[in-house]
Enzyme design. Structure first.
Site, PDB file in Angstrom:
ATOM      1  N   GLN A   1      -5.377 -10.492   4.025  1.00 44.93           N
ATOM      2  CA  GLN A   1      -5.876  -9.412   3.168  1.00 44.93           C
ATOM      3  C   GLN A   1      -6.466  -9.873   1.842  1.00 44.93           C
ATOM      4  OE1 GLN A   1      -4.118  -5.385   3.386  1.00 44.93           O
ATOM      5  NE2 GLN A   1      -3.349  -5.856   1.361  1.00 44.93           N
TER       6      GLN A   1
ATOM      7  N   GLU B   1     -10.847  -4.113  -4.163  1.00 47.74           N
ATOM      8  CA  GLU B   1     -10.294  -4.692  -5.387  1.00 47.74           C
ATOM      9  C   GLU B   1     -11.269  -5.601  -6.119  1.00 47.74           C
ATOM     10  OE1 GLU B   1      -6.506  -6.313  -4.326  1.00 47.74           O
ATOM     11  OE2 GLU B   1      -5.741  -4.373  -3.680  1.00 47.74           O
TER      12      GLU B   1
ATOM     13  N   ASP C   1      -2.313 -13.110  -0.189  1.00 41.12           N
ATOM     14  CA  ASP C   1      -1.541 -11.955   0.277  1.00 41.12           C
ATOM     15  C   ASP C   1      -1.876 -11.778   1.748  1.00 41.12           C
ATOM     16  OD1 ASP C   1      -0.320  -9.601   0.924  1.00 41.12           O
ATOM     17  OD2 ASP C   1      -1.454  -8.344  -0.464  1.00 41.12           O
TER      18      ASP C   1
ATOM     19  N   GLU D   1       2.163 -14.072  -0.434  1.00 41.38           N
ATOM     20  CA  GLU D   1       2.783 -12.745  -0.443  1.00 41.38           C
ATOM     21  C   GLU D   1       2.823 -12.180   0.974  1.00 41.38           C
ATOM     22  OE1 GLU D   1       1.412  -8.321  -1.937  1.00 41.38           O
ATOM     23  OE2 GLU D   1       0.818 -10.045  -3.147  1.00 41.38           O
TER      24      GLU D   1
ATOM     25  N   ASP E   1       6.495  -8.004  -0.957  1.00 41.05           N
ATOM     26  CA  ASP E   1       5.890  -6.732  -1.355  1.00 41.05           C
ATOM     27  C   ASP E   1       6.381  -5.632  -0.417  1.00 41.05           C
ATOM     28  OD1 ASP E   1       4.322  -4.596  -2.133  1.00 41.05           O
ATOM     29  OD2 ASP E   1       2.471  -5.383  -1.297  1.00 41.05           O
TER      30      ASP E   1
ATOM     31  N   LYS F   1       5.393  -2.844  -7.978  1.00 36.37           N
ATOM     32  CA  LYS F   1       4.410  -1.755  -7.960  1.00 36.37           C
ATOM     33  C   LYS F   1       5.124  -0.473  -8.365  1.00 36.37           C
ATOM     34  CE  LYS F   1       1.440  -3.643  -4.288  1.00 36.37           C
ATOM     35  NZ  LYS F   1       1.097  -3.553  -2.846  1.00 36.37           N
TER      36      LYS F   1
ATOM     37  N   ARG G   1      -2.601  -1.287  -7.369  1.00 38.29           N
ATOM     38  CA  ARG G   1      -2.786  -0.891  -5.977  1.00 38.29           C
ATOM     39  C   ARG G   1      -4.283  -0.912  -5.685  1.00 38.29           C
ATOM     40  NH1 ARG G   1       2.046   0.953  -3.480  1.00 38.29           N
ATOM     41  NH2 ARG G   1       0.910   0.167  -1.667  1.00 38.29           N
ATOM     42  N   SER G   2      -4.633  -0.832  -4.402  1.00 37.46           N
ATOM     43  CA  SER G   2      -6.060  -0.882  -4.056  1.00 37.46           C
ATOM     44  C   SER G   2      -6.797   0.361  -4.542  1.00 37.46           C
ATOM     45  CB  SER G   2      -6.240  -1.063  -2.552  1.00 37.46           C
ATOM     46  OG  SER G   2      -5.583  -0.042  -1.848  1.00 37.46           O
TER      47      SER G   2
ATOM     48  N   LYS H   1      -1.090  -9.176 -10.919  1.00 33.39           N
ATOM     49  CA  LYS H   1      -2.033  -9.101  -9.811  1.00 33.39           C
ATOM     50  C   LYS H   1      -2.807  -7.796  -9.982  1.00 33.39           C
ATOM     51  CE  LYS H   1      -2.098  -8.697  -4.787  1.00 33.39           C
ATOM     52  NZ  LYS H   1      -1.291  -8.449  -3.590  1.00 33.39           N
TER      53      LYS H   1
END
Length: 431
Positions: free
Chosen positions: A166, A208, A245, A288, A315, A340, A369-370, A391
């Site tokens: 990802q 992102e 990630d 991650e 995560d 998060k 977050r995205s 991040k």
């Protein structure tokens, strides 16, 4: 200055996030006219143990992604409960919100409703006291600027391309101040764009801000990044390291890891071999979600094999939840937690997760977050808790850049007190 300052109104509304879906924004009004505002982010690849993000499900509005129910829960149910409370008592307000919802996963009122209020309360309190949010949360010891984990190649759920993994990120560990590190990242980002262009790849960006080219393999993503680092005049393995990630829960099917674009189906042990090969071959410092959120045995194996060499971030595994983190610590699984805010739903619970991680010798990486907004709370949070790593995407797209710009302001405000730890942010790895 009063020690009890009343909340006199709470107002929520539906706004848009960076993926063109609705999200919740909340404003908290105080008796002296002070206002605090916060907007809630949303994820694309979400862990099954995350707190519930309440969506309307009405297919005629925003493809079912509306948040009018969550907004109504703030304006009606939550507002009635917290109007009159002391804005300076964050822990009590968050406890009130949790009890008002009454479910383990915040499924009644919605974590998006609860978090919006929790963060707006903190912002209102900071504004009332006339201090920056990071100082209000962290006190006089808040001084560590984070090493950015910049996502510059997007794949998986964050892009429509041929890459299974990802996120491929760069970490500028070889610099002595935050501003210099950000500059270096920006230069690598531009060099990567030129490198991709020269190879005939698309330079369209993902959710992102990272590029989303149709590469020949997952490994090629690392190789083009290393090439870009060198073209920008920096040295991989010294000034820059790679972070990944894997988001492996996304391709975990029937107990196997299915790398569709590479035509591989791997067992947990083979997946660990895959990453160990990469760690031996490339300057990787962080992985991650290398194993799926349900694959505790796979996580245990990965930690035994790689836990001293690289940061192993949970995560989907931990979802900022102290119960799951406690289990991971007891089992000796992973060595880092991704933080998060919307995975757990209140500021207080988030701070508790960070504290638990620190006590256990785990690093904490504060994350976006995205689906993001211009809200910069996480920039203040990462400094408040001296986490040392953030991040928050590529140095592109304004909802990502907003966080970096806020950190640049904080760095300037702290002046000589500011610390940038670089490689020392990975305090639990062998040097």
């Amino acid at each position: 200055m009063k020690q009890y300052i009343e909340i006199i109104d709470v107002v929520a509304r539906q706004i848009l996030d960076s993926r063109c879906f609705p999200t919740v924004e909340v404003e908290v009004y105080l008796e002296d006219g002070t206002v605090g505002r916060a907007a809630v982010p949303s994820g694309a690849s979400t862990g099954i143990y995350e707190a519930v993000e309440l969506r309307d499900g009405d297919k005629d509005k925003y493809l079912g992604k509306g948040v009018e129910k969550a907004v109504a829960n703030v304006n009606d149910t939550i507002a009635e409960e917290i109007i009159g409370l002391n804005v300076l008592d964050q822990a009590y307000i968050d406890k009130t919100l949790i009890e008002l919802d009454g479910t383990k996963n915040k499924g009644k009122l919605g974590a998006n409703a609860i978090l919006g209020v929790s963060l707006a309360v903190a912002q209102a309190a900071a504004n009332y006291l006339g201090m920056p949010l990071y100082q209000y949360i962290g006190g006089v010891n808040a001084k560590v600027l984070p090493v950015p984990m910049m996502n510059i190649i997007n794949g998986g759920s964050h892009a429509d391309n041929s890459v299974d993994i990802q996120e491929f990120m760069i970490m500028p560990v070889g610099f002595d101040c935050f501003e210099r590190a950000v500059r270096a990242c920006a230069e690598v980002y531009h060099a990567l764009k030129k490198t991709l262009n020269s190879k005939g790849y698309s330079t369209g960006v993902g959710d992102e801000g990272g590029f989303a080219p149709n590469l020949k393999s997952n490994a090629e993503a690392i190789e083009v990044i290393l090439e870009a680092i060198e073209k920008a005049g920096y040295e991989p393995g010294k000034e820059f390291f790679i972070a990944i990630d894997a988001a492996s829960s996304e391709y975990y099917k029937d107990g196997k890891y299915v790398l569709e674009h590479e035509g591989k189906t791997l067992t947990a042990a083979e997946m660990v071999d895959f990453f160990e090969d990469w760690v031996n071959k490339y300057p990787i410092i962080s992985i991650e979600d290398g194993m799926a959120e349900e694959d505790w045995e796979g996580w245990k194996l990965m930690t035994e094999r790689l836990g001293k060499k690289v940061q192993l971030v949970g995560d989907d595994l931990f979802v900022t939840n102290t119960e799951r983190l406690k289990t991971g610590i007891e089992k000796g699984i992973a060595n880092s937690i991704l933080i998060k805010l919307n995975q757990i739903g209140t500021l207080t619970e988030t701070l508790n997760a960070i504290e638990m991680a620190n006590r256990a010798g785990y690093t904490a990486v504060v994350s976006h977050r995205s689906g993001e907004t211009e809200d910069t709370t996480i920039a203040d949070l990462v400094v408040a808790v001296n986490a040392g790593q953030i991040k928050t995407g590529a140095p592109a797209r304004s909802e990502r850049v907003a966080k970096y710009n806020q950190l640049i302001r904080i760095n300037e405000e702290l002046g000589e007190v500011a610390e940038y730890r670089g490689r020392n942010a990975f305090f639990n790895l062998s040097k």
